[in-house]
Design a protein around this motif. Sequence first.
Motif, mmCIF file in Angstrom:
data_model
loop_
_atom_site.group_PDB
_atom_site.id
_atom_site.type_symbol
_atom_site.label_atom_id
_atom_site.label_comp_id
_atom_site.label_asym_id
_atom_site.label_seq_id
_atom_site.Cartn_x
_atom_site.Cartn_y
_atom_site.Cartn_z
ATOM 1 N N ASN B 18 5.533 60.998 54.528
ATOM 2 C CA ASN B 18 5.074 61.250 55.894
ATOM 3 C C ASN B 18 5.643 62.587 56.368
ATOM 4 O O ASN B 18 6.694 63.042 55.880
ATOM 5 C CB ASN B 18 5.535 60.146 56.840
ATOM 6 C CG ASN B 18 5.032 58.782 56.427
ATOM 7 O OD1 ASN B 18 3.966 58.661 55.823
ATOM 8 N ND2 ASN B 18 5.803 57.746 56.756
ATOM 9 N N ARG B 60 -5.466 59.236 58.823
ATOM 10 C CA ARG B 60 -4.010 59.244 58.637
ATOM 11 C C ARG B 60 -3.310 60.300 59.508
ATOM 12 O O ARG B 60 -2.089 60.462 59.419
ATOM 13 C CB ARG B 60 -3.708 59.510 57.158
ATOM 14 C CG ARG B 60 -4.167 58.405 56.205
ATOM 15 C CD ARG B 60 -3.918 58.774 54.749
ATOM 16 N NE ARG B 60 -4.764 59.909 54.356
ATOM 17 C CZ ARG B 60 -4.334 61.139 54.268
ATOM 18 N NH1 ARG B 60 -3.071 61.440 54.541
ATOM 19 N NH2 ARG B 60 -5.146 62.099 53.901
ATOM 20 N N HIS B 75 1.232 64.355 63.146
ATOM 21 C CA HIS B 75 1.923 63.502 62.179
ATOM 22 C C HIS B 75 0.917 63.060 61.125
ATOM 23 O O HIS B 75 -0.172 62.597 61.460
ATOM 24 C CB HIS B 75 2.531 62.287 62.888
ATOM 25 C CG HIS B 75 3.282 61.378 61.958
ATOM 26 N ND1 HIS B 75 4.572 61.642 61.556
ATOM 27 C CD2 HIS B 75 2.907 60.226 61.356
ATOM 28 C CE1 HIS B 75 4.973 60.675 60.739
ATOM 29 N NE2 HIS B 75 3.998 59.812 60.607
ATOM 30 N N THR B 77 0.496 60.548 57.868
ATOM 31 C CA THR B 77 1.050 59.390 57.160
ATOM 32 C C THR B 77 0.525 59.375 55.733
ATOM 33 O O THR B 77 -0.659 59.622 55.501
ATOM 34 C CB THR B 77 0.632 58.092 57.870
ATOM 35 O OG1 THR B 77 1.080 58.150 59.228
ATOM 36 C CG2 THR B 77 1.220 56.878 57.184
#
Lengths: 119, 111
Positions: B18, B60, B75, B77
């Motif tokens: 991540n 994601r 962000h 993932t």
Amino acid sequence: DAGVTQSPTHLIKTRGQQVTLRCSPKSGHDTVSWYQQALGQGPQFIFQYYEEEERQRGNFPDRFSGHQFPNYSSELNVNALLLGDSALYLCASSPLTPLAGGSGANVLTFGAGSRLTVL
Amino acid sequence: TQLLEQSPQFLSIQEGENLTVYCNSSSVFSSLQWYRQEPGEGPVLLVTVVTGGEVKKLKRLTFQFGDARKDSSLHITAAQPGDTGLYLCAGVANYGQNFVFGPGTRLSVLP
């Protein structure tokens, strides 16, 4: 539906020469903006054209000039080329009015760019 | 003069990890956009965030706009090699006509 097309894709010039880059906007777009992207940097705004007139200009010298034609296509001209003008030149088109019902922010559609090398 | 800073400048991670990248400014923007640029291509819009505190998800990818509309984060993932590219944030002002780009975060996801 063709997106934004730019030509040429690559070109090499020498110091002091002049260059013309061309851009055809996405269908339905009437505003064209030009950006300079140096290696490893983000795009820097050069100027924007609408209705064949320059509407806004970034912090670039008068050596950088442009034109927009009645069919909304545009040209970027750079005179008296310097080594520091070597960069990827990006054209982005957009509708003048942000999309109705959208975020209020305009959406830029970029071409793949013209990579200029000045020797 | 409105300026945007992005961090980190470079990021190299393994597939499946991540990551979060940041976009900061001292200026308030009416909205903020994130673009991804791959080699030999122009930037492609990923998302526009408008409201302070807004969170948007794109598979994601999770985007957040700061409460004061001066900063944003992205962000990712479980990063995949296909996420490799230059991530650019752009602050939008003047009723959607002025775009100020940050210098970008260059992400490399290794298989």
